[in-house]
Design a protein around this motif. Structure first.
Motif, PDB file in Angstrom:
ATOM      1  N   VAL A  65      15.837   7.505  -1.079  1.00 17.89           N
ATOM      2  CA  VAL A  65      17.025   6.948  -0.339  1.00 17.89           C
ATOM      3  C   VAL A  65      16.193   5.699   0.959  1.00 17.89           C
ATOM      4  CG1 VAL A  65      18.442   6.871   1.476  1.00 17.89           C
ATOM      5  CG2 VAL A  65      18.509   8.810   0.515  1.00 17.89           C
ATOM      6  N   GLY A  66      15.181   5.742   0.902  1.00 16.41           N
ATOM      7  CA  GLY A  66      14.642   4.734   1.703  1.00 16.41           C
ATOM      8  C   GLY A  66      13.385   3.773   0.689  1.00 16.41           C
ATOM      9  N   GLY A  67      13.658   4.553  -0.349  1.00 18.56           N
ATOM     10  CA  GLY A  67      12.668   3.343  -1.010  1.00 18.56           C
ATOM     11  C   GLY A  67      11.362   3.515  -2.018  1.00 18.56           C
ATOM     12  N   PHE A  68      11.376   3.433  -3.267  1.00 19.96           N
ATOM     13  CA  PHE A  68      10.057   3.631  -3.749  1.00 19.96           C
ATOM     14  C   PHE A  68       9.447   2.299  -3.262  1.00 19.96           C
ATOM     15  CE2 PHE A  68      13.351   6.022  -6.494  1.00 19.96           C
ATOM     16  CZ  PHE A  68      12.435   6.883  -6.528  1.00 19.96           C
ATOM     17  N   GLY A  69       8.029   2.660  -3.453  1.00 22.55           N
ATOM     18  CA  GLY A  69       6.081   2.157  -3.189  1.00 22.55           C
ATOM     19  C   GLY A  69       6.700   1.270  -1.839  1.00 22.55           C
ATOM     20  N   SER A  70       7.870   1.795  -0.902  1.00 21.44           N
ATOM     21  CA  SER A  70       8.004   1.507   0.568  1.00 21.44           C
ATOM     22  C   SER A  70       7.020   2.696   1.686  1.00 21.44           C
ATOM     23  CB  SER A  70       9.653   0.571   0.956  1.00 21.44           C
ATOM     24  OG  SER A  70       9.561   0.543   2.426  1.00 21.44           O
ATOM     25  N   PHE A  71       6.210   2.755   2.335  1.00 25.01           N
ATOM     26  CA  PHE A  71       5.693   3.114   3.413  1.00 25.01           C
ATOM     27  C   PHE A  71       6.953   3.457   4.364  1.00 25.01           C
ATOM     28  CE2 PHE A  71       2.230   3.173   0.998  1.00 25.01           C
ATOM     29  CZ  PHE A  71       1.889   4.379   0.675  1.00 25.01           C
ATOM     30  N   VAL A  72       7.477   1.667   4.929  1.00 24.24           N
ATOM     31  CA  VAL A  72       8.277   2.135   6.108  1.00 24.24           C
ATOM     32  C   VAL A  72       9.382   2.618   5.536  1.00 24.24           C
ATOM     33  CG1 VAL A  72       9.626   0.381   7.450  1.00 24.24           C
ATOM     34  CG2 VAL A  72       7.296  -0.031   6.477  1.00 24.24           C
ATOM     35  N   GLY A  73      10.054   2.912   4.256  1.00 22.58           N
ATOM     36  CA  GLY A  73      10.720   3.126   3.709  1.00 22.58           C
ATOM     37  C   GLY A  73      10.854   4.625   3.273  1.00 22.58           C
ATOM     38  N   CYS A  74      10.213   5.540   3.478  1.00 22.38           N
ATOM     39  CA  CYS A  74       9.107   6.663   3.754  1.00 22.38           C
ATOM     40  C   CYS A  74      10.352   7.003   5.018  1.00 22.38           C
ATOM     41  CB  CYS A  74       8.440   7.199   3.083  1.00 22.38           C
ATOM     42  SG  CYS A  74       7.864   6.919   1.710  1.00 22.38           S
ATOM     43  N   VAL A  75       9.564   6.688   6.079  1.00 29.66           N
ATOM     44  CA  VAL A  75      10.401   7.338   7.940  1.00 29.66           C
ATOM     45  C   VAL A  75      11.453   6.701   7.378  1.00 29.66           C
ATOM     46  CG1 VAL A  75       9.820   6.752  10.154  1.00 29.66           C
ATOM     47  CG2 VAL A  75       8.135   6.478   8.284  1.00 29.66           C
ATOM     48  N   VAL A  76      12.122   4.934   7.219  1.00 33.76           N
ATOM     49  CA  VAL A  76      13.160   4.955   7.428  1.00 33.76           C
ATOM     50  C   VAL A  76      14.609   6.159   6.437  1.00 33.76           C
ATOM     51  CG1 VAL A  76      14.881   3.644   7.076  1.00 33.76           C
ATOM     52  CG2 VAL A  76      12.982   3.016   8.545  1.00 33.76           C
ATOM     53  N   GLY A  77      14.598   6.531   5.090  1.00 36.67           N
ATOM     54  CA  GLY A  77      14.694   7.304   4.560  1.00 36.67           C
ATOM     55  C   GLY A  77      14.438   8.901   4.805  1.00 36.67           C
TER      56      GLY A  77
END
Length: 288
Positions: free
Chosen positions: A228-240
């Protein structure tokens, strides 16, 4: 606000798991399905050090990081490197699933199936923040997830290792011609992900407990957070992770405990259909 804090703190655990997945993908080009078992391994190890041996929490974090790094590097050398050159990427998924089963089996044989609890080193007295009740461990989890996600975001884009790893993931052959040791970067990525899981054991264990039974849940919801947050994105991991935690908390509160998994996978399906790389993901990252 109590529901919000509860959702964000659980989501922080998913975010930290997703960050571990993302480390091996960003620095090694491999999705490590076994990382959820690393999180539970760190919880059991923290219980062993802090409760069984009675040592301080910082020793559990220190030795947990060393253990996690060693297990992560061993997994890459034994389960990943022999098959990484195959064009069939399903072989990597099978071997990392096999590593998950082995770690889970070792944990069950060593410490049993009975759940174990760990006291948080920062105290357990709840307090009120912005009208909602939360425990000290909740604050730490949310803050640490944000700091680590932001720190790795910068590190992967500004450091020499991060830039080399991103290039090696995108085009391994071109990276080799420029003198980059792709195998060493991949091993380092697995070791880094394992060390992070072990380091955070004294923080995660008081929230999740130490139980073999939750390994599958942490693994699956951590993957959903990553997707959901985004493959390859560490910020996306937090958001997801935070988003998944909130959906789980509100779904359980207003619809019943049986509905959150259905809602989460509905969200996952929608994101994969509408934006396969995730909300903040980047194209070109190999995903499962």
């Amino acid at each position: 606000m109590t529901i919000v804090w509860a959702g964000l703190s659980v989501g922080a655990v998913y975010a930290l798991t997703a960050i571990g997945y993302n480390i091996t993908m960003t620095f090694g080009g491999v999705f490590n399905f076994a990382h959820g078992a690393f999180v539970i391994l760190s919880a059991f190890f923290s219980w062993f050090i802090m409760v069984d041996l009675g040592w301080p929490w910082w020793s559990a974090a220190l030795f947990g990081a060393v253990l996690g790094a060693l297990v992560g590097a061993a997994e890459e050398l034994i389960a990943v490197r022999p098959v990484v050159r195959r064009t069939d990427t399903r072989a990597l998924l099978v071997t990392t699933v096999g590593a998950f089963v082995v770690i889970e089996g070792v944990l069950g044989a060593t410490w049993g199936a009975t759940p174990k609890s760990v006291e948080f080193f920062g105290g357990s007295d709840p307090f009120t923040l912005l009208g909602g009740r939360m425990a000290p461990v909740d604050v730490w989890l949310i803050a640490v997830a944000i700091v680590i996600g932001g720190g790795l975001h910068v590190f992967s884009r500004r450091s020499l290792w991060g830039l080399a790893a991103r290039g090696a993931t995108s085009d391994p052959d071109a990276a080799r011609t420029r003198g980059i040791n792709v195998g060493a970067l991949r091993t380092g990525g697995f070791a880094l992900a394992g060390a992070l899981a072990g380091l955070l054991g004294p923080l995660v264990a008081p929230k999740t407990g130490a139980s073999v039974g939750i390994a599958v849940s942490v693994t699956i919801f951590g993957f959903v957070a990553l997707a959901v947050g985004g493959f390859g994105s560490f910020v996306g991991c937090v958001v997801g992770g935070m988003a998944i935690g909130l959906i789980q908390a509100y779904g359980g509160r207003y619809l019943g405990v049986e509905y959150p998994p259905v809602l989460l996978f509905a969200v996952l399906l929608a994101v994969l259909l509408l934006k396969p790389s995730g909300l903040l993901g980047r194209h070109g990252v190999r995903a499962v």
